[in-house]
Design a protein around this motif. Structure first.
Motif, short mmCIF file in Angstrom:
data_model
loop_
_atom_site.label_atom_id
_atom_site.label_comp_id
_atom_site.label_asym_id
_atom_site.label_seq_id
_atom_site.Cartn_x
_atom_site.Cartn_y
_atom_site.Cartn_z
N MET A 108 108.85 40.96 83.64
CA MET A 108 107.61 41.60 84.07
C MET A 108 107.46 41.45 85.58
N THR B 155 105.02 41.85 89.19
CA THR B 155 103.64 41.62 89.56
C THR B 155 103.03 42.86 90.19
N THR B 156 103.67 44.00 89.93
CA THR B 156 103.14 45.23 90.49
C THR B 156 101.78 45.51 89.89
N LYS B 157 100.86 45.90 90.76
CA LYS B 157 99.54 46.23 90.26
C LYS B 157 99.18 47.59 90.83
N ARG B 158 99.76 48.59 90.27
CA ARG B 158 99.59 49.89 90.89
C ARG B 158 98.32 50.59 90.46
N SER C 182 111.82 39.09 73.40
CA SER C 182 110.88 39.53 74.41
C SER C 182 110.04 38.37 74.93
N ASN C 183 109.57 37.53 74.04
CA ASN C 183 108.76 36.39 74.44
C ASN C 183 108.61 35.47 73.23
N GLY D 117 117.60 39.67 75.95
CA GLY D 117 116.87 39.84 74.71
C GLY D 117 115.73 40.83 74.84
N GLY D 118 115.18 41.22 73.69
CA GLY D 118 114.03 42.10 73.68
C GLY D 118 114.35 43.58 73.61
N ASP E 28 112.28 52.63 86.80
CA ASP E 28 110.96 52.73 86.18
C ASP E 28 110.25 51.38 86.08
N ALA E 29 110.86 50.35 86.69
CA ALA E 29 110.19 49.05 86.62
C ALA E 29 108.98 49.01 87.53
N MET F 203 104.61 40.32 74.10
CA MET F 203 106.02 40.64 74.09
C MET F 203 106.21 41.93 74.89
N PRO F 204 106.68 41.85 76.11
CA PRO F 204 106.70 43.02 76.99
C PRO F 204 107.52 44.19 76.46
N ASP F 205 108.53 43.92 75.66
CA ASP F 205 109.38 45.01 75.20
C ASP F 205 108.81 45.74 73.99
N GLY G 159 95.22 46.16 92.77
CA GLY G 159 95.96 47.41 92.94
C GLY G 159 95.69 48.07 94.27
N GLU H 185 101.15 43.97 98.22
CA GLU H 185 102.22 44.86 98.66
C GLU H 185 102.39 44.82 100.19
#
Lengths: 332, 511
Positions: free
Chosen positions: A1, A3-6, A211-212, A277-278, A331-332, B94-96, B295, B300
């Protein structure tokens, strides 16, 4: 993950990338790779597209492919299974013991081979879950134990199935004319694996743990128990690979097996499954296994020495995984 | 009222870990239909307490009762089944997996062993409708912002038929609008048969949402206060055991700041994704605050300056244009960045204070290629004194230090490296009230010693407390720069919400 907060809103439901699309793209990429390799070799050699040759490729895919299917589940959890290669050999040898030495009925011998695979998986799973050994260590140990046991049980000599009527037909027979059963078994096994991975609790929790793991446990999933189940599933595929291998060679070769685990893992990775994994797909693994076999076959047809074939496969692994990283980076 | 049993209660509860008595004879009563705030400094035992209710841990002594019936959940699953839902401070996602798969993990509807994802998604959609959260059930969680992920956690907790909802610092990642959404959800949730335990550091939130406040200190019960009749000051005093100054403004540390040398000058900084033409100057000895909503692009800006993200624009250090292609370049030019996620990007948690403090300065502490640990030891000891890092020794593993002291170790690392410009991102996130003050004092004195500091913070009082000047951002643009003396929270919020035309399009999309 990251830390982008777009997005100021936090969520944007209309974002076009959905889970399905992403995974499809991943498979498309691997598939395109396969097509390119296929195209290249068919231009390079007139014999390449011969059905006999293609059949050879498929046959070569079958055993590693089946092992890779099992390895996909373990890798989906973020683990690794180094015992699939020699484990497969132990299953072959035990099938030989059941059928050739003890003279048990064919069905019992085959099921016995699968059961040995499941047992290997069970022990791996227990070691990983309850003794909390890192998967790398647990399955490295199992790799050695299985190799040793194969040699001890067989007395270091191959076990031949010449007296077991019909056993060789398991792999060589053609239920569908023109298609060897070994290949058919691989495809059916892949279909089952795909359903198990995407539609059952075993598959869902494998991806979830990968994944976690902690979050999965906190969510009330008995992670330790499910990990055992996942390793047993992987072991069943190892067992199946062992039976198919024995049938193809019409013998159990106790010296074989070491190194197969790395080919299986390579197939999984080329197919776009993340070692962290995940993320995992069965279709990707199937394509990955096909790429490995096609490459080896094509290079051989072009009379490239075996030593260089290995180099080529190594390079392909780097390219495949780097392509995946590039795509993911976008795309991350 | 007193005859009917409380919704949830704990009596004489104790819990110890090897070497630590985390909870000592603590009690708590949650009444029906109320929001009970649970406050205390880090290490006061709040999280341990919550973990007892949620079944993650079991008490050594004492009893817990739900509706007057003794309970002892053996695990999170069992607590859920009893009707207790917990939103943990750390995300447990679980991010995925997709949003829907996350929410119903462990409770997948099946037919003949096959999971019905369609049913799963429909249930999630119904849940989001009820809660008024704009989430797509089919989106993978890794695509969500931090706030979005927090919303998934909240939805997950409320997807159980919970009677007791326990929230541990639920707003840490949320903007004001999202906090408003959360509070609406909490108020909707509360009914005569339910109750909420709300754990928070933020006094303004506690004031707004809670009916009563239970205070813990050092693992002991201090008091339970009615929110309406209690001043924030009193609550904080109960937490820390002493009176604390609040609402402090910086002394005009650098009234002449504008005349001092410009140490760092940024012109036209832009990134492909977010930043648009960001320009500002940082003077020697100045603390420059960066405010804005989540944001807005504050982090950034920092990442672009230190070369962690690709950007265009001009960065000048001491008047000379520099090219910073990666964080190592930035360090060479004397710019140190303290990430908001210090556990992930700031510290080697498994290593001791010495190793951490030395990390960025290793090349200067070697002889013939061998690391001179004696140098590191000496330097670390100096820093422990200078920054008043509370640690039993410099060989203590940093994961055993409190959040505030960990933050000081990260600061020490950059001070040893002789960084003149420090970019501090959310310097007091997850740090308790008492230690916050210390960090503030430290940053102020560093500035007085001639360091130039950029403070990025989501907490307006923090920015106002520290910064000489405040740069406000919105959607990747600088919407204003205020001198602290002129600035009010209202002014900053006004600038922080000055959305441009293209924002209207994005929000339109999102709704």
């Amino acid at each position: 993950m990251t830390t982008t907060k777009r997005t100021a809103k936090g969520t944007n439901p209309k974002r076009p990338t959905r889970f399905g699309n992403r995974q499809q793209l991943q498979q498309l990429l691997a598939f395109a790779g396969l097509v390119v390799i296929f195209g290249f070799f068919s231009l390079a050699s007139p014999y390449f597209l011969d059905w006999a040759n293609v059949k050879g490729i498929l046959l070569a895919t079958a055993v590693t492919g089946i092992m890779a299917l099992g390895a996909t589940f373990v890798i989906a959890t973020g683990g690794i299974d180094l015992s699939v290669g020699t484990g497969m050999t132990l299953c072959s040898v035990m099938t030989g013991v059941f059928l050739a030495n003890l003279g048990l009925p064919l069905v019992v011998g085959v099921l016995g081979g699968l059961a040995v695979g499941a047992l290997i998986g069970l022990l791996n799973g227990l070691n990983v879950s309850y003794l909390r050994l890192p998967p790398f260590i647990a399955t490295l140990a199992m790799m050695m134990v299985a190799q040793g046991l194969s040699l001890v049980i067989s007395g270091t000599k191959p076990i031949y199935f010449s007296d077991v009527a019909g056993f060789d037909q398991l792999a060589a027979g053609e239920l569908i004319p023109g298609l060897p059963n070994a290949v058919l078994i691989f495809f059916v096994a892949a279909a089952i694996a795909a359903v198990v991975l995407s539609k059952t609790l075993t598959g869902r929790y494998a991806l979830s743990i990968g994944s976690n793991e902690e979050a999965t446990a906190i969510s009330g999933v008995d992670v330790r128990r499910w990990k055992v189940v996942i390793y047993v599933v992987a072991g069943l595929f190892t067992g199946l690979a062992g039976v198919v291998m024995a049938s193809r060679l019409n013998s159990a070769q106790p010296g074989l097996g070491l190194g197969y685990e790395l080919e299986a893992i390579a197939a999984v990775v080329i197919g776009g499954t993340s070692l962290r994994g995940g993320k995992a797909t069965i279709l990707g693994t199937v394509i990955g296994a096909l790429i490995m076999a096609t490459l080896t076959n094509g290079l051989r047809i072009m009379s490239i020495p075996q030593e260089w074939q290995k180099v080529a496969v190594g390079i392909v692994i780097v390219l495949a995984v780097y392509a995946d990283i590039l795509r993911r980076g976008k795309d991350a | 009222m007193s005859e009917s049993p409380a919704l949830l209660s704990a009596t004489g509860v104790s819990k110890s870990f090897p070497g630590v008595l985390a909870l000592d004879d603590v009690h708590l009563d949650l009444r029906h239909g109320e929001v009970l705030a649970l406050v205390g400094e880090n290490g006061a035992g709040k999280s341990t307490f919550m973990n007892l209710f949620s079944g993650v841990l079991q008490p050594d002594a004492g009893t817990m009762e739900l509706e007057g019936v003794p309970m002892s959940p053996a695990g999170p699953r069992q607590a859920n089944e009893l009707g207790i839902s917990v939103i943990h401070q750390e995300f447990h996602l679980m991010p995925d997996l997709t949003v829907a798969q996350n929410i119903f993990i462990g409770r997948e509807p099946r037919r003949a062993a096959l999971i019905r994802d369609d049913v799963l998604e429909r249930r999630a959609a119904v849940l989001f409708d009820r809660l008024g959260i704009p989430l797509d059930p089919r989106q993978p969680v890794s695509h969500l912002s931090v706030a979005g992920q927090q919303m998934v956690e909240i939805a997950k907790a409320l997807s159980f038929d919970a009677r007791v909802l326990i929230m541990d610092e639920p707003t840490a990642a949320l903007t004001e609008t999202e906090v408003a959404t959360l509070f609406r959800i909490v108020r909707d949730f509360v009914s005569p048969r339910t109750g909420v335990i709300y754990v928070s550091h933020r006094m303004d939130e506690v004031k707004e949402i809670s009916d009563r406040i239970t205070v813990l200190r050092d693992g002991r019960y201090v008091d339970t206060l009615p929110t309406a009749q209690t001043a924030t000051r009193e609550v904080i005093a109960a937490m820390v055991g002493r009176q604390l100054e609040t609402d402090v403004r910086p002394e005009p540390v650098a009234p002449d700041a504008a005349e001092r040398d410009v140490v760092l000058s940024v012109r036209g900084l832009s990134t492909r994704k977010l930043l648009k033409d960001v320009s500002f100057d940082l003077h020697r000895g100045e603390i420059l605050g960066f405010a804005g909503l989540m944001g807005a692009g504050r982090t950034e800006v920092a990442r672009a300056i230190i070369g962690a993200d690709r950007s265009t624009g001009v960065v000048e250090v001491n008047g000379r244009p520099v090219s910073v292609r990666n964080p190592a370049d930035a360090v060479r030019h004397g710019i140190g960045y303290l990430s908001e996620d210090r556990k992930r990007y700031g510290l080697l948690l498994d290593q001791d204070v010495v190793r951490n403090v030395m990390l960025s300065s290793l090349p200067g502490m070697t002889r013939a290629g061998f690391v001179r640990d004696t140098d590191g030891h000496r330097v670390a000891t100096e820093m422990v004194d200078r920054l008043a890092i509370r640690t039993p020794s410099v060989t203590q593993t940093t994961k055993n230090l409190s959040g505030g002291n960990q933050q000081k170790v990260v600061l020490a690392k950059w001070l040893v490296r002789d960084c003149d410009v420090l970019i501090v991102d959310e310097p007091t996130r997850g740090i308790d009230v008492g230690a916050k003050d210390e960090i503030y004092g430290l940053l102020t004195s560093l500035a007085a010693q001639g360091k130039s500091i950029i403070v990025i913070s989501s907490e307006l009082p923090e920015v106002l407390r520290l910064a000489d000047r405040i740069v406000v951002m919105c959607e990747g643009r600088v919407t204003g720069t205020l001198a602290n003396a002129d600035a009010t929270q209202h002014d900053i919020m006004e600038l922080a919400t000055r959305f441009g035309a293209d924002h209207l399009i994005t929000t339109g999309d999102a709704e």
